[in-house]
Motif scaffolding. Structure first.
Motif, mmCIF file in Angstrom:
data_model
loop_
_atom_site.group_PDB
_atom_site.id
_atom_site.type_symbol
_atom_site.label_atom_id
_atom_site.label_comp_id
_atom_site.label_asym_id
_atom_site.label_seq_id
_atom_site.Cartn_x
_atom_site.Cartn_y
_atom_site.Cartn_z
ATOM 1 N N HIS A 1 1.112 10.178 -32.685
ATOM 2 C CA HIS A 1 0.163 11.098 -32.027
ATOM 3 C C HIS A 1 -0.310 12.144 -33.054
ATOM 4 C CE1 HIS A 1 -1.579 12.801 -28.397
ATOM 5 N NE2 HIS A 1 -1.012 13.979 -28.596
ATOM 6 N N ILE A 2 0.630 12.651 -33.829
ATOM 7 C CA ILE A 2 0.291 13.684 -34.821
ATOM 8 C C ILE A 2 -0.595 13.094 -35.926
ATOM 9 C CG2 ILE A 2 1.266 15.201 -36.608
ATOM 10 C CD1 ILE A 2 3.726 15.535 -34.707
ATOM 11 N N LEU B 1 -8.259 12.970 -36.614
ATOM 12 C CA LEU B 1 -9.360 13.381 -35.741
ATOM 13 C C LEU B 1 -9.852 14.781 -36.097
ATOM 14 C CD1 LEU B 1 -11.034 13.253 -33.018
ATOM 15 C CD2 LEU B 1 -9.030 14.204 -31.927
ATOM 16 N N MET C 1 -9.208 8.234 -32.066
ATOM 17 C CA MET C 1 -8.925 8.304 -30.624
ATOM 18 C C MET C 1 -8.116 7.090 -30.163
ATOM 19 S SD MET C 1 -9.824 10.884 -28.908
ATOM 20 C CE MET C 1 -10.860 12.309 -28.877
ATOM 21 N N LEU D 1 -5.196 8.654 -28.007
ATOM 22 C CA LEU D 1 -5.173 8.506 -26.541
ATOM 23 C C LEU D 1 -3.976 7.677 -26.053
ATOM 24 C CD1 LEU D 1 -8.974 8.244 -25.674
ATOM 25 C CD2 LEU D 1 -7.467 10.211 -25.443
ATOM 26 N N GLY E 1 -0.795 9.690 -26.617
ATOM 27 C CA GLY E 1 -0.755 10.828 -25.683
ATOM 28 C C GLY E 1 -0.343 10.364 -24.289
ATOM 29 N N LEU E 2 -0.896 9.214 -23.900
ATOM 30 C CA LEU E 2 -0.580 8.662 -22.580
ATOM 31 C C LEU E 2 0.906 8.277 -22.492
ATOM 32 C CD1 LEU E 2 -2.671 8.346 -20.355
ATOM 33 C CD2 LEU E 2 -2.702 5.899 -20.821
ATOM 34 N N LEU F 1 3.402 9.602 -24.240
ATOM 35 C CA LEU F 1 4.185 10.844 -24.176
ATOM 36 C C LEU F 1 4.126 11.405 -22.755
ATOM 37 C CD1 LEU F 1 2.941 12.491 -27.516
ATOM 38 C CD2 LEU F 1 5.212 11.536 -27.119
ATOM 39 N N PHE F 2 2.925 11.338 -22.176
ATOM 40 C CA PHE F 2 2.718 11.835 -20.812
ATOM 41 C C PHE F 2 3.578 11.068 -19.806
ATOM 42 C CE2 PHE F 2 0.286 11.118 -16.851
ATOM 43 C CZ PHE F 2 0.290 12.412 -16.353
ATOM 44 N N LEU G 1 4.457 17.420 -16.404
ATOM 45 C CA LEU G 1 3.260 17.750 -17.190
ATOM 46 C C LEU G 1 2.080 18.094 -16.289
ATOM 47 C CD1 LEU G 1 3.686 15.173 -20.067
ATOM 48 C CD2 LEU G 1 3.455 17.634 -20.366
ATOM 49 N N LYS H 1 -4.860 22.028 -22.063
ATOM 50 C CA LYS H 1 -5.119 21.171 -23.219
ATOM 51 C C LYS H 1 -6.133 20.072 -22.863
ATOM 52 C CE LYS H 1 -2.856 17.656 -25.957
ATOM 53 N NZ LYS H 1 -1.667 17.113 -26.546
ATOM 54 N N LEU H 2 -5.962 19.434 -21.697
ATOM 55 C CA LEU H 2 -6.911 18.381 -21.300
ATOM 56 C C LEU H 2 -8.319 18.953 -21.118
ATOM 57 C CD1 LEU H 2 -4.941 16.106 -18.786
ATOM 58 C CD2 LEU H 2 -5.159 15.903 -21.260
ATOM 59 N N LEU I 1 3.260 23.030 -25.638
ATOM 60 C CA LEU I 1 3.918 22.236 -24.582
ATOM 61 C C LEU I 1 5.427 22.183 -24.779
ATOM 62 C CD1 LEU I 1 1.570 19.150 -24.160
ATOM 63 C CD2 LEU I 1 2.054 20.943 -22.489
ATOM 64 N N ALA I 2 5.864 22.259 -26.011
ATOM 65 C CA ALA I 2 7.299 22.190 -26.289
ATOM 66 C C ALA I 2 8.029 23.441 -25.789
ATOM 67 C CB ALA I 2 7.531 22.008 -27.779
HETATM 68 C C1 HEM Z 1 -7.413 14.659 -28.446
HETATM 69 C C2 HEM Z 1 -6.723 15.411 -29.232
HETATM 70 C C3 HEM Z 1 -5.281 15.809 -29.094
HETATM 71 C C4 HEM Z 1 -4.688 16.725 -29.906
HETATM 72 C C5 HEM Z 1 -5.358 17.510 -31.050
HETATM 73 C C6 HEM Z 1 -3.308 16.836 -29.474
HETATM 74 C C7 HEM Z 1 -2.387 17.696 -30.051
HETATM 75 C C8 HEM Z 1 -1.041 17.683 -29.768
HETATM 76 C C9 HEM Z 1 -0.021 18.491 -30.437
HETATM 77 C C10 HEM Z 1 -0.279 19.524 -31.546
HETATM 78 C C11 HEM Z 1 1.162 18.170 -29.890
HETATM 79 C C12 HEM Z 1 2.522 18.762 -30.278
HETATM 80 C C13 HEM Z 1 3.208 17.883 -31.291
HETATM 81 C C14 HEM Z 1 4.573 18.464 -31.641
HETATM 82 O O1 HEM Z 1 4.991 19.450 -31.055
HETATM 83 O O2 HEM Z 1 5.235 17.906 -32.523
HETATM 84 C C15 HEM Z 1 0.925 17.190 -28.859
HETATM 85 C C16 HEM Z 1 1.900 16.650 -28.052
HETATM 86 C C17 HEM Z 1 1.628 15.991 -26.872
HETATM 87 N N1 HEM Z 1 0.404 15.523 -26.464
HETATM 88 FE FE1 HEM Z 1 -1.330 15.686 -27.448
HETATM 89 N N2 HEM Z 1 -3.097 15.994 -28.413
HETATM 90 C C18 HEM Z 1 -4.279 15.348 -28.128
HETATM 91 C C19 HEM Z 1 -4.507 14.440 -27.095
HETATM 92 C C20 HEM Z 1 -3.613 14.184 -26.071
HETATM 93 C C21 HEM Z 1 -3.879 13.434 -24.860
HETATM 94 C C22 HEM Z 1 -5.242 12.810 -24.513
HETATM 95 C C23 HEM Z 1 -2.725 13.436 -24.112
HETATM 96 C C24 HEM Z 1 -2.411 12.866 -22.758
HETATM 97 C C25 HEM Z 1 -3.186 12.139 -22.033
HETATM 98 C C26 HEM Z 1 -1.721 14.159 -24.862
HETATM 99 C C27 HEM Z 1 -0.420 14.368 -24.451
HETATM 100 C C28 HEM Z 1 0.557 14.956 -25.201
HETATM 101 C C29 HEM Z 1 1.951 15.087 -24.789
HETATM 102 C C30 HEM Z 1 2.538 14.630 -23.457
HETATM 103 C C31 HEM Z 1 2.625 15.719 -25.849
HETATM 104 C C32 HEM Z 1 4.130 15.986 -25.919
HETATM 105 C C33 HEM Z 1 4.542 17.404 -25.705
HETATM 106 C C34 HEM Z 1 6.035 17.582 -26.000
HETATM 107 O O3 HEM Z 1 6.750 16.607 -26.168
HETATM 108 O O4 HEM Z 1 6.427 18.717 -26.102
HETATM 109 N N3 HEM Z 1 -2.294 14.608 -26.044
HETATM 110 N N4 HEM Z 1 -0.417 16.897 -28.805
#
Ligand code: HEM
Length: 159
Positions: free
Chosen positions: A33-34, A40, A75, A79, A82-83, A85-86, A93, A102-103, A156-157
């Motif tokens: 994801h990162i 992106l 993406m 995507l 992210g899904l 993780l969700f 969440l 965030k969404l 979110l963490a």
């Molecule tokens: C589109 C650009 C996106 C960016 C820039 C982004 C950014 C991030 C960042 C910075 C983190 C934290 C990583 C970390 O703490 O190590 C994260 C975690 C996460 N993201 Fe995204 N994200 C994006 C899209 C999405 C989408 C579309 C979803 C869900 C549909 C999503 C769901 C999550 C979830 C569930 C986490 C885990 C949080 C956790 O474990 O604490 N992300 N994202």
């Protein structure tokens, strides 16, 4: 189907269980994801900085042809990861305001990009000296929104 039922269903899928139970799976998916969002936001930021006037020796459209497919293609990594993780904890969440923020920010960043392309970017051939005010505004908004998406993802963490 109410959202809570959909969340419970998603959480009960074998993939969601694996995300919770395998010790390395969640961190591996989070790493991907990162990697995806670094690509992106990195590509988008380099393009936005060009619109703001940095690197004027590079033609705007040629730079866009190089960078924008990377940001759109990333993406495909962001995507699905992210899904996944969700899916590990969907009910929590969905009740988390930071996640909803965030969404919403991702949608706003997408709308801003579309408005930029449908609007001032149409005249980009004439910008090699200086981009018009509207284009600069979109670029500033884009940088701010993507930084806010990263901040809310990281937060979110903690919430
Ligand atoms: C589109 C650009 C996106 C960016 C820039 C982004 C950014 C991030 C960042 C910075 C983190 C934290 C990583 C970390 O703490 O190590 C994260 C975690 C996460 N993201 Fe995204 N994200 C994006 C899209 C999405 C989408 C579309 C979803 C869900 C549909 C999503 C769901 C999550 C979830 C569930 C986490 C885990 C949080 C956790 O474990 O604490 N992300 N994202």
């Amino acid at each position: 189907m109410p959202l809570q039922d959909a969340a419970a269903l998603a959480a009960s899928l074998p993939l969601a269980q694996a995300m919770r139970e395998h010790p390395w799976l969640y961190p591996a998916v989070e790493t991907l994801h990162i990697v995806g969002f670094a690509l992106l936001v990195g590509a988008v930021a380099m393009f936005d900085l060009r619109v703001l006037g940095f690197g004027r020796q590079l033609p705007v459209r040629a730079l866009a042809r190089h960078l924008l497919p990377w940001s759109a293609g990333s993406m495909l990594l962001v995507l699905p990861t992210g899904l996944l993780l969700f899916m590990a904890d969907p009910a929590a969440l969905l009740a988390n305001r930071v996640f909803l923020l965030k969404l919403a920010l991702i949608v706003l960043a997408g709308v801003n990009a579309l408005a930029f392309h449908a609007g001032p970017y149409r005249g980009a051939d004439a910008w090699d000296a200086r981009a018009p005010g509207r284009a600069v505004l979109h670029a500033l908004l884009s940088l701010g929104l993507w930084i806010a998406v990263i901040a809310s993802g990281r937060l979110l963490a903690y919430f």
